[in-house]
Scaffold this active site. Sequence first.
Site, mmCIF file in Angstrom:
data_model
loop_
_atom_site.group_PDB
_atom_site.id
_atom_site.type_symbol
_atom_site.label_atom_id
_atom_site.label_comp_id
_atom_site.label_asym_id
_atom_site.label_seq_id
_atom_site.Cartn_x
_atom_site.Cartn_y
_atom_site.Cartn_z
ATOM 1 C CB VAL A 108 5.800 12.503 5.695
ATOM 2 C CG1 VAL A 108 6.144 11.022 5.641
ATOM 3 C CG2 VAL A 108 4.976 12.826 6.944
ATOM 4 N N GLY B 153 2.009 8.043 2.879
ATOM 5 C CA GLY B 153 0.988 7.022 2.681
ATOM 6 C C GLY B 153 1.036 5.907 3.711
ATOM 7 C CD GLN B 154 5.581 3.842 5.041
ATOM 8 O OE1 GLN B 154 5.944 3.344 6.106
ATOM 9 N NE2 GLN B 154 6.416 4.136 4.061
ATOM 10 N N GLY B 155 0.663 6.620 7.158
ATOM 11 C CA GLY B 155 0.017 7.076 8.379
ATOM 12 C C GLY B 155 0.877 7.970 9.263
ATOM 13 N N GLY C 280 2.080 11.106 8.595
ATOM 14 C CA GLY C 280 1.533 12.467 8.587
ATOM 15 C C GLY C 280 0.267 12.559 9.411
ATOM 16 C CE LYS C 281 -5.805 8.731 11.174
ATOM 17 N NZ LYS C 281 -6.399 7.428 11.206
ATOM 18 C CE1 TYR D 280 -1.872 19.148 6.978
ATOM 19 C CE2 TYR D 280 -1.797 19.825 4.686
ATOM 20 C CZ TYR D 280 -1.147 19.465 5.848
ATOM 21 O OH TYR D 280 0.221 19.410 5.886
#
Length: 145
Positions: A78, A84-86, A88-89, A119
Amino acid sequence: MSGSIEFKENEIPNKKDFFSLFESTGWNDEYGLSGEELLECLSKSWYMVSAFDENKLVGFGRVISDGKLHALITEMIVLPVYQGQGIGKKILDLLTRQCQSKGIRDIQLFSAKGKAGFYEKYGFTRRSESGPGMELKFKPGKNCE
């Protein structure tokens, strides 16, 4: 997460855009891959997810797999300004869900230095010192003699 992030599955990104994204990690300092080589790598993927903010590639993840027993997440990227914005999640969720939906028993990944905690929040565990896992790296033209 930005409201305009769009996730696309199994679509190879534009060579220039992916090269820039890959370069943002610093990994290419070691690997020295060209845009063409990176696209060839992507073409061998079992499953991949790209994240776009409008038409800008801002995130990417991919899996290589035998389709039943093992899957390996080889890149999770990313852009730093989008972390930090979701994003990658969401990419990780899509990658792992695809593996689980196909009955894959073992999902492994490479974790960049300092990123293991990310992770671990999603159920991944570190290998113990006594566990399996080794690596052999080659530099083109250096180890093939």
